[in-house]
Design a protein around this motif. Structure first.
Motif, short mmCIF file in Angstrom:
data_model
loop_
_atom_site.label_atom_id
_atom_site.label_comp_id
_atom_site.label_asym_id
_atom_site.label_seq_id
_atom_site.Cartn_x
_atom_site.Cartn_y
_atom_site.Cartn_z
N ARG A 545 44.10 38.83 31.47
CA ARG A 545 44.95 38.40 32.24
C ARG A 545 46.54 38.37 31.58
NH1 ARG A 545 45.73 34.16 36.62
NH2 ARG A 545 47.80 33.46 36.64
N ASP A 682 41.27 36.66 38.78
CA ASP A 682 41.66 37.56 38.14
C ASP A 682 40.53 38.72 38.00
OD1 ASP A 682 44.06 36.76 37.68
OD2 ASP A 682 43.57 35.58 35.79
N PRO A 686 42.88 41.79 40.18
CA PRO A 686 43.67 41.50 39.01
C PRO A 686 45.14 41.61 39.71
CG PRO A 686 42.30 43.23 38.51
CD PRO A 686 42.00 42.96 40.05
N ASN A 730 39.16 44.71 36.98
CA ASN A 730 39.62 44.22 35.93
C ASN A 730 38.84 44.86 34.65
OD1 ASN A 730 39.65 42.27 33.71
ND2 ASN A 730 40.88 40.80 35.05
#
Length: 902
Positions: A545, A682, A686, A730
């Motif tokens: 993140r 996330d 993302p 991600n």
């Protein structure tokens, strides 16, 4: 609401001031019901809304009785409607909402209706705060350069939002550069008590951001919902919610003089995580609350999503009124706020035990037991005392890959990688700090920790300490008020000398807008495969993140962010090791430069004054010249630019008919991904940078864009083509099919490994539906509607998980993705599900509460007989658009059924 129906509680209406009959309120004390005075204060807010909005259609008198009878109904899964007073959005979630509204207008017109009927009924404020990135730092012109770049990158989005502010009624846009949505809400937008259309009533809200709960610290009941739910509220629909249990959290004792509000909130977060408050309200009470400022309370309330509760409520007291006065609210408003809340028994004296209501259960915290701490390296709830930090990180290095492990070979724990930066020699190792950011609404709303950071910086400079120049330092205040009092108190210069220049007003590093690291730093991290660290005063630190190159990220108070930046590593025991050595060779310890609460409070009393708030917020909607000069279309229907890579008409309303279509059974679905526990939004969608080798990057390249123009996923949420390609993109996604972290999966029909989007496309071209297997807490993290919209566009029809984060489950339902949940004790592993089976989910017609739903699982190489497994689902959602206005129908039922091997 039928025009002929009269509110059955009209007899409760009376003027707040007998001399002014035009301003009235529903006096709940006239119910003369002893149950009311025993209700938690948060439940009283729900009750008032039900009484005031009772029309025997959307809100019924039986709903009022259910809320009054909360002591019994709290455990009976009783649903009630709640109509919040307003909605708040940030731009990452606000842009998709406005895109949906624009598309709804097109759909209504196509059906022969009046598109201008599509308008927010409930007031909505949208704060543009998530678009700015830390591209420039450490220089006095960093703020201006970052804001200019933000505008250049996002001009098209901003034009679209400005169109929305003109095209839709009841929608206000707070321009970029104003601050973080939750701090602006706290300092400026919050009414505490509404005075509207001749009535007083409690302020309440829902927001399209998990940390909307921050406003609960001011006594305004609010929480985060999915973007789809928020749109329904904006269109006049009540939220259908199960009456929650309310955990009373009693605070007592006095914090030690070196303790910050961040230490308190991280302690509360871990404590409540262990208690288990998912889906519940938490309400704070006890004499310890009276010792906390509103900023302290807001910090605790902000972290509510991290301990899993729906809301974290601090009822209004005299400290709340003083805060409103300090932030420049008018005396007339202060008078009626206090008068109204006292009249309806919603004004609190935390030292008066006779006011303590009945709670589902009570948990206590002695504030004197709190010690300095931070949390990480991958989750906000994993609290670590500062004295244990060094040992904890070193144990994480070798531990098995997981929330507290990086699985680094013991022979590599002391790896050192030399590199050059600005013509000087430096070295990185595991635990080296490369990002140090004072960021996010969590702390920058709190003058005590911000001034504490400034005072620590002052003492550090006076002791001859500095921060290594390669560390990416930044300060992104939650509002202009922060910069104002940092400058007036004289500490801003010292922060600047340590590299903590103001880089922007918005959610930056915490949301992943940390910008690039210096190339030599990235090369050193990559060369040594180092577990580099980020330290930030934010509220989220999930994998991938903050920045792709910081595998360990720690949440800490602003003073500790500076302390770790000076130390240059998280592998330090501040109690035993010096934070640095000055030019004279003297060892300086953290205790030598740490300011006391008394020092901080003295500066705060002197420099945090009402005139600052008045000056900043009087010009909040006028200060951004580029925003004000922005020309936006004036048409009521949006003219879509088919070449745009930012704004695109979504496919969600394609084929919309006047007849509501029932959900269909899912036949022969493949598993797209087999995931574990704590898969966050996330991981699913993302918000950070777009990797150069990703499907989204390839799409943008085909459109003629270069990598410097990719921007972030968050900024491109108005374009479904980008967001579908960014779903499950991600780099830290752990797919059991691959047994490693990668945004990839196996295309089961051929066994090929490919990007998730590419595999989903292959399945869709074959007409095959998809499902996802997951573990506990699926969808935890930020409120993100694209984490449901993206899977929907990939062809995912259902998710089979052990448990869900509340908001994400709601978003899945909103998109028609069925959230199936294992019965307690069952998991994919215990049921021998590998993900390589085919799944058929039978949806019977008509749907009724608690009906049986069969899930048939076919193994590829099964020779065994049948076994039976139970699943359950929570909600189905449907959107029905008619000629008058869209309405949202919720049908809630636990779906309990069978899974059989065939």
């Amino acid at each position: 609401m039928p025009a002929t129906v009269k509110n059955p509680f009209q007899h409760l209406v009376e003027p707040l001031d007998p001399k002014d009959s035009t301003q009235q309120f529903y006096n709940l004390s006239k119910l003369r019901d002893p149950r009311y005075d025993r209700l938690p204060f948060s439940i009283r807010v729900l009750l008032e809304s039900a009484v005031r909005n009772c029309d025997e259609f959307l809100v019924k008198s039986s709903d009022v009785e259910s809320i009054l009878n909360w002591k019994l109904t709290q455990t009976q899964t009783v649903e009630v409607p709640f109509r919040p007073a307003r909605v708040i959005l940030q731009d990452f979630t606000g842009v998709p909402a406005v895109v949906d509204f624009a598309a709804m207008r097109d759909a209504v017109k196509a059906l022969g209706g009046d598109p201008e009927k599509i308008n927010p009924v409930c007031p909505a404020d949208l704060v543009i705060d998530h678009s700015i990135q830390v591209d420039f730092n450490r220089k006095s012109d960093s703020l201006q350069k970052n804001q200019d770049l933000e505008f250049d990158r996002n001009k098209e989005r901003f034009q679209f939002l400005k169109w929305g502010s003109k095209a839709f009624r009841n929608m206000r846009i707070i321009p970029p550069g104003s601050g973080i949505v939750h701090q602006v809400n706290l300092e400026y937008l919050a009414r505490v008590v509404f005075k509207h259309e001749g009535f007083f009533y409690p302020d309440s809200l829902v927001g399209t951001d998990s940390h909307t709960t921050m406003i609960d610290g001011l006594g305004v009941l609010g929480w985060g919902v999915g973007g789809i739910e928020a749109e329904a509220v904006m269109l006049g629909q009540p939220i259908s919610m199960v009456l929650p249990e309310v955990v009373g959290y009693k605070l007592h004792g006095t914090p030690e003089k070196l303790i910050t509000s961040t230490d308190i909130v991280l302690t509360v977060t871990k404590d409540l995580r262990q208690v288990g408050v998912v889906g519940k309200f938490v309400e704070f009470f006890g004499p310890g609350v009276a010792q906390l400022s509103i900023a302290d309370r807001a910090t605790i309330a902000n972290m509510c999503p991290e301990y899993g509760a729906t809301a974290a409520f601090f009822p209004v007291d005299e400290v709340s009124i003083q805060y409103l006065k300090q932030t420049g609210r008018e005396p007339e408003k202060l008078a009626y706020i206090a008068k109204y809340l006292k009249a309806v028994s919603m004004f609190r004296d935390y030292n008066d035990v006779s006011q303590d209501p009945e709670y589902t259960r009570v948990v206590e915290l002695d504030l004197s037991s709190v010690v300095p701490c931070c949390s990480g390296p991958k989750r906000p709830q994993d609290r670590i005392s500062i004295s244990d930090m060094k040992n904890d990180f070193e144990s994480c290095l070798g531990a098995k890959q997981g929330f507290k492990g990086f699985q680094v070979d013991p022979g590599r724990h002391k790896t050192v990688v030399p590199f050059q930066f600005a013509e000087k020699e430096y070295a990185l190792e595991h635990g080296s700090v490369v990002i140090a950011a004072i960021t996010s609404c969590t702390n920058t709303s709190n003058p005590s920790v911000m001034l504490g950071a400034g005072l620590l910086a002052k003492k550090a400079i006076e002791c001859g300490l500095s921060v290594k120049p390669y560390i990416k330092t930044s300060l992104s205040p939650g509002s202009g008020v922060v910069t104002y009092y940092l400058k007036e108190s004289g500490v801003m210069d010292f922060l600047s000398q340590l590299g903590f220049e103001v880089v922007g007003y918005g959610c930056m590093t915490c949301i992943g807008n940390s910008g690039p690291l210096p190339d030599p730093v990235v090369k050193a991290i990559t060369q040594g495969d180092l577990v580099a660290a980020g330290v930030l005063s934010g509220n989220r630190n999930f994998e991938g993140r903050v920045h792709p190159n910081t595998r360990a990220n720690y949440l800490a108070s602003p003073p500790l962010v500076i302390a770790y930046a000076i130390a240059g590593t998280v592998r330090i025991d501040f109690e035993k090791e010096p934070i640095g050595i000055n030019s004279e060779g003297k060892e300086i310890f953290l205790r030598d430069i740490w300011p006391t609460r008394e020092e901080i409070q003295a500066v705060e009393r002197t420099f945090v004054i009402p005139s600052m708030f008045l000056e900043v917020y009087e010009k909040i909607e006028k200060v951004n010249k580029r925003w004000n000069s922005l020309v936006a279309p004036s048409d009521k229907l949006y003219t879509w630019d088919t070449t745009s890579t930012y704004i695109k008409s979504p496919p969600f309303f394609d084929g919309l008919t006047m007849t509501l279509q029932p959900p269909k059974s899912i036949t022969g679905a493949y598993v797209l991904l087999n995931l574990g526990d704590s898969v966050t939004t996330d991981h699913i969608s993302p918000a950070g940078n777009i990797a150069r080798n990703s499907p989204a990057a390839r799409f943008l390249t085909d459109k003629g864009l270069t990598p410097r123009d990719y921007n972030s996923y968050g900024s491109r949420r108005g374009n479904d083509a980008i967001m579908a390609r960014g779903t499950f993109a991600n780099i830290r996604l752990f797919n059991k099919f691959l047994n490693k972290q990668a945004p990839q999966t196996i295309y089961l029909p051929t066994g090929e490994t490919m990007d998730v989007f590419d595999a989903a496309q292959r399945y869709q071209q074959s007409g095959v539906p998809l499902v996802v297997l997951a573990g506990k807490e699926y969808g935890s993290g930020s409120s993100r509607d694209w984490a449901a919209k993206g899977p929907f566009l990939l062809g995912i029809k259902a998710v089979l998980a052990e448990s869900y984060e509340r908001i994400h489950r709601s978003n899945l339902v909103g998109m028609g993705v069925i959230p199936l949940e294992y019965l307690p004790g069952d998991t994919a592993d215990s049921l021998a599900l590998t993900g390589k089976e085919r799944y058929t989910i039978i949806i019977p017609e008509p749907l009724t509460p608690r009906m049986m739903v069969d899930v048939k699982v076919r193994k590829h190489q099964s020779t065994s007989g049948a076994s039976f497994i139970n699943w359950r689902s929570i909600t189905f959602w449907t959107l029905d658009t008619n000629l008058l206005a869209p309405t949202v129908s919720y049908v809630h039922f636990p779906l309990i059924g069978n899974v059989s091997w065939v």
